[in-house]
Design an enzyme around this catalytic site. Structure first.
Site, short mmCIF file in Angstrom:
data_model
loop_
_atom_site.label_atom_id
_atom_site.label_comp_id
_atom_site.label_asym_id
_atom_site.label_seq_id
_atom_site.Cartn_x
_atom_site.Cartn_y
_atom_site.Cartn_z
N GLU A 64 140.56 -13.33 97.94
CA GLU A 64 140.28 -13.45 96.51
C GLU A 64 138.79 -13.62 96.23
O GLU A 64 138.07 -14.25 97.02
CB GLU A 64 141.01 -14.68 95.94
CG GLU A 64 142.49 -14.60 96.10
CD GLU A 64 143.21 -15.95 95.92
OE1 GLU A 64 144.37 -15.92 95.51
OE2 GLU A 64 142.60 -17.00 96.18
N ASP A 169 155.56 -33.87 106.56
CA ASP A 169 155.30 -32.47 106.89
C ASP A 169 156.45 -31.99 107.77
O ASP A 169 157.00 -32.78 108.55
CB ASP A 169 153.96 -32.34 107.64
CG ASP A 169 153.45 -30.91 107.71
OD1 ASP A 169 152.44 -30.60 107.06
OD2 ASP A 169 154.06 -30.09 108.44
N ASP A 235 150.25 -21.10 94.84
CA ASP A 235 149.01 -20.59 94.23
C ASP A 235 148.87 -19.08 94.40
O ASP A 235 147.78 -18.55 94.40
CB ASP A 235 147.79 -21.31 94.83
CG ASP A 235 147.69 -21.13 96.34
OD1 ASP A 235 148.59 -20.53 96.94
OD2 ASP A 235 146.68 -21.59 96.93
P1 NAD Z 1 147.60 -25.78 106.08
O1 NAD Z 1 148.23 -24.56 106.63
O2 NAD Z 1 146.46 -26.40 106.80
O3 NAD Z 1 148.70 -26.93 105.90
C1 NAD Z 1 149.95 -26.68 105.30
C2 NAD Z 1 150.95 -27.67 105.85
O4 NAD Z 1 152.20 -27.49 105.14
C3 NAD Z 1 151.27 -27.43 107.34
O5 NAD Z 1 151.03 -28.63 108.07
C4 NAD Z 1 152.75 -27.05 107.36
O6 NAD Z 1 153.45 -27.55 108.49
C5 NAD Z 1 153.24 -27.72 106.07
N1 NAD Z 1 154.49 -27.15 105.53
C6 NAD Z 1 154.82 -25.86 105.38
N2 NAD Z 1 156.04 -25.76 104.83
C7 NAD Z 1 156.48 -27.03 104.63
C8 NAD Z 1 157.68 -27.59 104.09
N3 NAD Z 1 158.68 -26.83 103.66
N4 NAD Z 1 157.77 -28.94 104.02
C9 NAD Z 1 156.76 -29.74 104.46
N5 NAD Z 1 155.62 -29.26 104.99
C10 NAD Z 1 155.48 -27.93 105.07
O7 NAD Z 1 147.17 -25.40 104.58
P2 NAD Z 1 146.11 -26.17 103.65
O8 NAD Z 1 144.75 -25.60 103.81
O9 NAD Z 1 146.32 -27.64 103.76
O10 NAD Z 1 146.62 -25.68 102.22
C11 NAD Z 1 147.85 -26.14 101.72
C12 NAD Z 1 148.27 -25.27 100.55
O11 NAD Z 1 147.37 -25.50 99.45
C13 NAD Z 1 148.20 -23.78 100.85
O12 NAD Z 1 149.35 -23.16 100.31
C14 NAD Z 1 146.95 -23.31 100.13
O13 NAD Z 1 147.03 -21.96 99.75
C15 NAD Z 1 146.93 -24.24 98.95
N6 NAD Z 1 145.61 -24.48 98.33
C16 NAD Z 1 145.58 -24.58 96.99
C17 NAD Z 1 144.39 -24.86 96.35
C18 NAD Z 1 144.36 -25.03 94.87
O14 NAD Z 1 143.28 -25.13 94.29
N7 NAD Z 1 145.48 -25.14 94.23
C19 NAD Z 1 143.22 -25.02 97.11
C20 NAD Z 1 143.28 -24.93 98.50
C21 NAD Z 1 144.51 -24.67 99.11
#
Ligand code: NAD
Length: 354
Positions: A64, A169, A235
């Site tokens: 993006e 998690d 997102d």
């Molecule tokens: P990451 O991959 O480091 O961590 C995600 C965690 O979620 C992992 O530890 C995984 O095991 C866990 N997980 C997956 N499915 C699950 C479930 N059903 N139940 C419990 N845990 C589960 O990702 P990250 O960098 O921490 O980002 C997390 C999310 O936030 C991503 O989807 C990312 O796109 C989003 N994000 C959003 C914004 C925003 O501004 N809204 C900004 C950054 C990241």
């Protein structure tokens, strides 16, 4: 890094520079200071040139571009989202960005934004909760204990006084890492075996999971009256975290509706479903939380003004510091139109012509 800055040499904030800056400031102070910039720019919302981010979707993720300008400064961020990346030792989200001077169009700063995105997302979540969460909230459930999680926990501690954290998690090792990283930072932490257990007694529920599908991290029966939900992980189109029934019971607050309608939890609802733009709460034009039993939802997707605020903050913060490198990024011929001549002179240099 001042009015006299040589515009041809662009300050570059590497990952190492960013870590040093955050550590020298103190993570919680950094989050608090950054939050004031984010909040200030929500207050100035109407003067921004805004557009939904330009997303290039592929089978496993998205790349993006996120631009915004206040007429004086312009910023963009390049960011990806690839949930499968962690399986091969890469991160789900990485980013870098540029801040520019609108008058000249010259870049003022090039910065890593992987760490900065985690900080700005957490600061924005906490600002939203400051307006929307129940007063006196002390306990937060944090579901999804990946890269964003510790930043979220510390922002809620620094800005709201959250002192009790309930982690869950799918991967217990992620919860363990998060718990260990936060040890000794003033939070009482409980590792839970299910999302249901994590939300017990929580005043605020943050979901930050990564899965490229319509997941159901929270179901309707898990959400009691008065709770604030900070939904961070949904997102992207086809990537959500909450059951639709929760949305129908909640007052929903969003960043920029044209982007959130496509990417946020509300992609599950009709396109004209009523939501409140968060900037209108910040500017007192709309009410945030209006009753004790109200369920509030910040349907966070991350918007370009937040990255603008983050780069603006880092730029201000670096003034008078040497925590950056200088990049020879902008060509600077002696005579502005003699760009080709500059190349010829370079070719004539002894070291080059050999
Ligand atoms: P990451 O991959 O480091 O961590 C995600 C965690 O979620 C992992 O530890 C995984 O095991 C866990 N997980 C997956 N499915 C699950 C479930 N059903 N139940 C419990 N845990 C589960 O990702 P990250 O960098 O921490 O980002 C997390 C999310 O936030 C991503 O989807 C990312 O796109 C989003 N994000 C959003 C914004 C925003 O501004 N809204 C900004 C950054 C990241």
């Amino acid at each position: 890094m001042s009015a006299e800055q040589n515009l041809n040499i662009v300050p570059f904030v590497s990952v190492e520079n960013m870590m040093d800056l955050v550590l020298a400031t103190g993570t919680e102070t950094f989050l608090r200071e950054l939050a004031t910039y984010v909040e200030e720019d929500f207050r100035r919302w109407e003067l921004f040139d805004k557009v939904a981010r330009i997303a290039s979707h592929s089978r496993d993720g998205v790349i993006e571009l996120m631009p915004a300008s206040d007429g004086r400064l312009y910023a963009f961020k390049y960011v990806n989202g690839h949930p499968k990346n962690t399986r091969s030792g890469r991160q789900t989200v990485t980013a870098f960005g540029v801040l520019s001077d609108v008058d000249s169009g010259y870049p003022l700063l090039l910065s890593e934004m992987t760490i900065l995105t985690a900080l700005r997302t957490a600061a924005t979540s906490a600002i939203a909760a400051k307006y929307l969460a129940p007063k006196g909230a002390k306990t937060m459930a944090l579901i999804g204990n990946g890269a964003q999680s510790e930043f979220q926990a510390l922002a809620f501690k620094a800005l709201l006084g959250i002192d009790n954290l309930r982690l869950y998690d799918l991967d217990p090792a992620a919860t363990e890492r998060c718990r260990n990283n936060l040890a000794g930072l003033g939070l009482t932490i409980t590792a839970c075996r299910s999302a249901e257990e994590a939300v017990e007694g929580a005043h605020i529920i943050t979901t930050a999971t990564a899965d490229k599908r319509n997941a159901t991290i929270l179901t309707d029966n898990m959400i009691g009256p008065g709770v604030h939900i900070n939904a961070v992980g949904g997102d992207s189109p086809g990537k959500t975290e909450l059951h639709r029934d929760i949305l129908l019971r909640a007052s929903i607050f969003v960043e920029y509706p044209p982007q959130t309608r496509i990417e946020g939890e509300i992609q599950q609802l009709p396109a004209d479903y009523p939501v409140t733009e968060f900037w209108q709460v910040v500017t007192d034009q709309k009410t945030g939380r209006d009753s004790d039993g109200q369920i509030t939802l910040f349907d966070s997707v991350g918007f370009a003004t937040e990255d603008f605020s983050a780069l603006r903050y880092v730029y201000d913060k670096l003034r008078g510091s040497n925590r950056f490198e200088n990049l020879d990024l902008v060509a600077d011929p002696d005579e502005p139109r003699d760009l080709f001549g500059m190349l010829l002179r370079r070719a004539a240099m002894p070291a080059i012509s050999k």
